[in-house]
Design a protein around this motif. Structure first.
Motif, PDB file in Angstrom:
ATOM      1  N   LEU A   1       0.800  -1.223   0.085  1.00 52.65           N
ATOM      2  CA  LEU A   1       0.057   0.008   0.009  1.00 52.65           C
ATOM      3  C   LEU A   1       1.051   1.288   0.191  1.00 52.65           C
ATOM      4  CD1 LEU A   1      -2.759  -0.866   2.596  1.00 52.65           C
ATOM      5  CD2 LEU A   1      -2.702  -1.292  -0.050  1.00 52.65           C
ATOM      6  N   PHE A   2       0.630   2.018  -1.200  1.00 55.11           N
ATOM      7  CA  PHE A   2       1.646   3.322  -1.144  1.00 55.11           C
ATOM      8  C   PHE A   2       0.607   4.628  -1.337  1.00 55.11           C
ATOM      9  CE2 PHE A   2       5.785   1.913  -1.062  1.00 55.11           C
ATOM     10  CZ  PHE A   2       5.792   0.497  -1.841  1.00 55.11           C
ATOM     11  N   SER A   3       0.957   5.594  -0.912  1.00 58.34           N
ATOM     12  CA  SER A   3       0.172   6.780  -1.049  1.00 58.34           C
ATOM     13  C   SER A   3       0.526   7.048  -2.529  1.00 58.34           C
ATOM     14  CB  SER A   3       0.675   8.072  -0.240  1.00 58.34           C
ATOM     15  OG  SER A   3       2.012   8.127  -0.778  1.00 58.34           O
ATOM     16  N   ALA A   4      -0.593   8.011  -3.129  1.00 57.76           N
ATOM     17  CA  ALA A   4      -0.387   8.389  -4.531  1.00 57.76           C
ATOM     18  C   ALA A   4       0.863   9.007  -4.923  1.00 57.76           C
ATOM     19  CB  ALA A   4      -1.731   9.408  -4.750  1.00 57.76           C
ATOM     20  N   ALA A   5       1.729   9.575  -4.151  1.00 58.45           N
ATOM     21  CA  ALA A   5       3.028  10.057  -4.214  1.00 58.45           C
ATOM     22  C   ALA A   5       3.962   9.256  -4.244  1.00 58.45           C
ATOM     23  CB  ALA A   5       3.162  11.487  -3.524  1.00 58.45           C
TER      24      ALA A   5
ATOM     25  N   ARG B   1      -7.726  12.172  -2.587  1.00 59.72           N
ATOM     26  CA  ARG B   1      -8.960  11.692  -1.946  1.00 59.72           C
ATOM     27  C   ARG B   1     -10.391  12.108  -3.199  1.00 59.72           C
ATOM     28  NH1 ARG B   1      -9.623  13.251   2.943  1.00 59.72           N
ATOM     29  NH2 ARG B   1      -7.319  13.081   3.194  1.00 59.72           N
ATOM     30  N   ILE B   2     -11.171  11.548  -3.150  1.00 58.54           N
ATOM     31  CA  ILE B   2     -12.446  11.740  -4.288  1.00 58.54           C
ATOM     32  C   ILE B   2     -13.493  12.123  -3.480  1.00 58.54           C
ATOM     33  CG2 ILE B   2     -13.723  10.912  -6.176  1.00 58.54           C
ATOM     34  CD1 ILE B   2     -11.495   8.578  -6.298  1.00 58.54           C
ATOM     35  N   ILE B   3     -14.211  13.467  -3.739  1.00 57.46           N
ATOM     36  CA  ILE B   3     -15.312  13.802  -3.407  1.00 57.46           C
ATOM     37  C   ILE B   3     -16.334  13.639  -4.340  1.00 57.46           C
ATOM     38  CG2 ILE B   3     -16.587  15.611  -2.355  1.00 57.46           C
ATOM     39  CD1 ILE B   3     -14.284  14.911  -0.636  1.00 57.46           C
ATOM     40  N   PHE B   4     -17.350  12.632  -4.224  1.00 61.74           N
ATOM     41  CA  PHE B   4     -18.257  12.278  -5.055  1.00 61.74           C
ATOM     42  C   PHE B   4     -19.605  13.298  -4.821  1.00 61.74           C
ATOM     43  CE2 PHE B   4     -19.197   9.424  -8.595  1.00 61.74           C
ATOM     44  CZ  PHE B   4     -20.657   9.722  -8.558  1.00 61.74           C
ATOM     45  N   PRO B   5     -19.817  14.127  -5.468  1.00 62.69           N
ATOM     46  CA  PRO B   5     -21.313  15.043  -5.063  1.00 62.69           C
ATOM     47  C   PRO B   5     -22.413  14.297  -5.388  1.00 62.69           C
ATOM     48  CG  PRO B   5     -19.638  16.359  -6.329  1.00 62.69           C
ATOM     49  CD  PRO B   5     -19.142  14.867  -6.334  1.00 62.69           C
TER      50      PRO B   5
ATOM     51  N   ILE C   1      -6.960   5.334  -2.276  1.00 65.04           N
ATOM     52  CA  ILE C   1      -7.390   6.555  -1.876  1.00 65.04           C
ATOM     53  C   ILE C   1      -8.917   6.591  -1.422  1.00 65.04           C
ATOM     54  CG2 ILE C   1      -5.746   7.887  -3.087  1.00 65.04           C
ATOM     55  CD1 ILE C   1      -7.813   8.649  -5.027  1.00 65.04           C
ATOM     56  N   LYS C   2      -9.477   7.438  -0.683  1.00 59.59           N
ATOM     57  CA  LYS C   2     -10.809   7.280  -0.299  1.00 59.59           C
ATOM     58  C   LYS C   2     -11.617   8.078  -0.949  1.00 59.59           C
ATOM     59  CE  LYS C   2      -9.027   7.838   4.625  1.00 59.59           C
ATOM     60  NZ  LYS C   2      -8.897   8.750   5.660  1.00 59.59           N
ATOM     61  N   ILE C   3     -12.914   7.652  -1.115  1.00 61.29           N
ATOM     62  CA  ILE C   3     -14.046   8.115  -1.753  1.00 61.29           C
ATOM     63  C   ILE C   3     -15.015   8.507  -0.920  1.00 61.29           C
ATOM     64  CG2 ILE C   3     -15.844   7.813  -3.530  1.00 61.29           C
ATOM     65  CD1 ILE C   3     -14.249   5.422  -4.654  1.00 61.29           C
ATOM     66  N   PHE C   4     -15.340   9.944  -0.791  1.00 63.83           N
ATOM     67  CA  PHE C   4     -16.358  10.205   0.115  1.00 63.83           C
ATOM     68  C   PHE C   4     -17.543  10.757  -0.489  1.00 63.83           C
ATOM     69  CE2 PHE C   4     -12.346  11.320   2.434  1.00 63.83           C
ATOM     70  CZ  PHE C   4     -12.517  10.961   3.379  1.00 63.83           C
ATOM     71  N   TYR C   5     -18.765   9.749  -0.492  1.00 66.92           N
ATOM     72  CA  TYR C   5     -19.901  10.278  -1.194  1.00 66.92           C
ATOM     73  C   TYR C   5     -20.585  11.333  -0.256  1.00 66.92           C
ATOM     74  CZ  TYR C   5     -24.787   9.943  -2.808  1.00 66.92           C
ATOM     75  OH  TYR C   5     -25.928  10.185  -3.309  1.00 66.92           O
ATOM     76  N   ARG C   6     -20.835  12.440  -0.655  1.00 66.38           N
ATOM     77  CA  ARG C   6     -21.493  13.572  -0.049  1.00 66.38           C
ATOM     78  C   ARG C   6     -22.669  13.835  -0.737  1.00 66.38           C
ATOM     79  NH1 ARG C   6     -17.489  18.236   0.624  1.00 66.38           N
ATOM     80  NH2 ARG C   6     -16.476  16.895   1.905  1.00 66.38           N
ATOM     81  N   PRO C   7     -23.824  13.504   0.083  1.00 62.36           N
ATOM     82  CA  PRO C   7     -25.179  13.929  -0.253  1.00 62.36           C
ATOM     83  C   PRO C   7     -25.450  15.250  -0.838  1.00 62.36           C
ATOM     84  CG  PRO C   7     -25.259  12.424   1.583  1.00 62.36           C
ATOM     85  CD  PRO C   7     -23.892  12.769   1.359  1.00 62.36           C
TER      86      PRO C   7
ATOM     87  N   THR D   1      -2.733  21.562  19.053  1.00 57.26           N
ATOM     88  CA  THR D   1      -2.701  21.942  17.789  1.00 57.26           C
ATOM     89  C   THR D   1      -3.502  20.717  16.947  1.00 57.26           C
ATOM     90  OG1 THR D   1      -0.875  23.195  17.949  1.00 57.26           O
ATOM     91  CG2 THR D   1      -1.197  22.606  15.696  1.00 57.26           C
ATOM     92  N   ILE D   2      -4.108  21.052  15.929  1.00 60.17           N
ATOM     93  CA  ILE D   2      -4.669  20.020  15.032  1.00 60.17           C
ATOM     94  C   ILE D   2      -4.718  20.312  13.684  1.00 60.17           C
ATOM     95  CG2 ILE D   2      -6.369  19.258  16.675  1.00 60.17           C
ATOM     96  CD1 ILE D   2      -8.712  20.824  15.177  1.00 60.17           C
ATOM     97  N   ARG D   3      -4.368  19.297  12.759  1.00 64.18           N
ATOM     98  CA  ARG D   3      -4.356  19.581  11.324  1.00 64.18           C
ATOM     99  C   ARG D   3      -5.289  18.766  10.611  1.00 64.18           C
ATOM    100  NH1 ARG D   3       0.432  21.587   8.932  1.00 64.18           N
ATOM    101  NH2 ARG D   3       0.542  20.258   7.423  1.00 64.18           N
ATOM    102  N   LEU D   4      -6.452  19.424  10.190  1.00 63.22           N
ATOM    103  CA  LEU D   4      -7.533  18.726   9.626  1.00 63.22           C
ATOM    104  C   LEU D   4      -7.496  18.726   8.035  1.00 63.22           C
ATOM    105  CD1 LEU D   4     -10.330  17.312  10.055  1.00 63.22           C
ATOM    106  CD2 LEU D   4     -11.286  19.564   9.698  1.00 63.22           C
ATOM    107  N   ILE D   5      -7.458  17.687   7.382  1.00 58.63           N
ATOM    108  CA  ILE D   5      -7.236  17.537   5.938  1.00 58.63           C
ATOM    109  C   ILE D   5      -8.826  17.981   5.280  1.00 58.63           C
ATOM    110  CG2 ILE D   5      -6.655  16.296   3.895  1.00 58.63           C
ATOM    111  CD1 ILE D   5      -5.210  14.366   5.957  1.00 58.63           C
ATOM    112  N   ASN D   6      -8.591  18.823   4.456  1.00 55.88           N
ATOM    113  CA  ASN D   6      -9.857  19.361   3.756  1.00 55.88           C
ATOM    114  C   ASN D   6     -10.159  18.597   2.388  1.00 55.88           C
ATOM    115  OD1 ASN D   6      -7.827  20.312   1.725  1.00 55.88           O
ATOM    116  ND2 ASN D   6      -8.203  22.387   2.264  1.00 55.88           N
ATOM    117  N   ASP D   7     -11.006  19.224   1.642  1.00 59.50           N
ATOM    118  CA  ASP D   7     -11.269  18.385   0.610  1.00 59.50           C
ATOM    119  C   ASP D   7     -10.286  18.065  -0.571  1.00 59.50           C
ATOM    120  OD1 ASP D   7     -13.961  18.115   1.461  1.00 59.50           O
ATOM    121  OD2 ASP D   7     -14.795  19.176   0.307  1.00 59.50           O
ATOM    122  N   TYR D   8      -9.245  19.084  -0.682  1.00 56.01           N
ATOM    123  CA  TYR D   8      -8.418  18.994  -1.660  1.00 56.01           C
ATOM    124  C   TYR D   8      -7.028  18.271  -1.124  1.00 56.01           C
ATOM    125  CZ  TYR D   8     -11.542  22.686  -3.212  1.00 56.01           C
ATOM    126  OH  TYR D   8     -12.630  23.544  -3.564  1.00 56.01           O
ATOM    127  N   GLY D   9      -7.096  17.868  -0.110  1.00 54.91           N
ATOM    128  CA  GLY D   9      -5.957  17.057   0.587  1.00 54.91           C
ATOM    129  C   GLY D   9      -5.020  17.813   1.173  1.00 54.91           C
ATOM    130  N   ALA D  10      -5.283  19.287   1.511  1.00 54.74           N
ATOM    131  CA  ALA D  10      -4.418  20.081   2.228  1.00 54.74           C
ATOM    132  C   ALA D  10      -4.566  20.144   3.792  1.00 54.74           C
ATOM    133  CB  ALA D  10      -4.563  21.514   1.555  1.00 54.74           C
TER     134      ALA D  10
END
Length: 246
Positions: A12-16, A28-32, A134-140, A218-227
């Motif tokens: 298992l490797f990261s995309a990079a 990550r993949i956001i699926f609207p 990588i994760k797929i997030f299905y977002r209603p 201190t927290i670092r939350l990953i957003n929709d763009y992977g940042a």
């Protein structure tokens, strides 16, 4: 004539990952929920052609592909990519019923199979097949924000004995963290983090025991763009960690 030794290894490797030739655009993949399909771009960064298989699973990495029941179809499921070229994959939602009050999570898999060359067909060799997930997030469609947009709804509290923090996710979004750490006047202590499901909870424990004199986190939350979005928390009188206004 030498015999052929083929030993498949699955990593298992990261995309990079620098060891695999094939990469996925994004982490990550956001699926609207109002879309029927999204496009995923893959690229061959290597110097040789790559044979690729793609599919979706529900989180069980060892699941039988013929028995996995997921609401997504990938096409093409198998393809060849020339060096320096790319291939778009269509991720299609089949309309199966999913919760509409929270996100659902699935996994996109990309398996890169090494090519067989005539000049090495009759010699001993070691074959490595690289698998990226990588994760797929299905977002209603009822959800119009994101986890990063609702950080004030996340509750944090220092655990008894200062051994870590409890996290309560009062949002309909999955929470993924790049890093989290408790702080005191003399430094910080890193926490073991985990993804927290919508309306769920988790405990993040310190990697090195307890920590005296906690003043915040201190927290670092990953957003929709992977940042990673970094936020500061301050300790209140009742041992809760409150979001600090910037």
């Amino acid at each position: 004539m030498l015999g052929k030794l083929v030993i498949p290894f699955f990593f298992l490797f990261s995309a990079a990952s620098s060891l695999a030739s094939m990469t996925i655009s994004g982490t990550r993949i956001i699926f609207p929920g109002n879309e029927k399909e999204v496009t995923i771009r893959t690229n061959n960064k290597g110097s040789k052609p790559a044979l690729v298989q793609v599919w979706v699973d529900d989180g069980d990495i060892n699941a039988d592909l013929n028995e996995t029941d997921v609401p997504f179809i990938t096409t093409p499921p198998v393809f060849r990519v020339e060096p320096g070229k790319g291939q778009s994959v269509r991720l299609i939602y089949n309309g199966s019923e999913l919760p509409q009050d929270r996100e659902s999570i699935f996994w996109f898999n990309l398996l890169e199979v090494p090519p067989l060359y005539k000049d090495t067909a009759n010699v001993d060799r070691l074959e490595l097949a690289f698998r990226t997930r990588i994760k797929i997030f299905y977002r209603p469609k009822t959800l119009t924000s994101s986890s990063a947009g609702q950080m004030e709804k996340i509750q944090w509290q220092v655990l008894p004995g200062n051994k870590g923090v409890s996290v309560i996710n009062n949002t309909p979004y999955y929470l993924s963290f790049d890093r989290a750490a408790l702080q005191n006047g003399g430094g910080s202590g890193e926490l073991d983090t985990a993804m927290v499901a919508p309306f769920g909870s988790a405990s993040f424990l310190l990697k090195k025991g307890a920590m005296a004199g906690v003043t915040g986190a201190t927290i670092r939350l990953i957003n929709d763009y992977g940042a990673a979005i970094e936020k500061k928390l301050i300790l209140s009188a009742d041992n809760k960690l409150l979001l600090q206004n910037n």
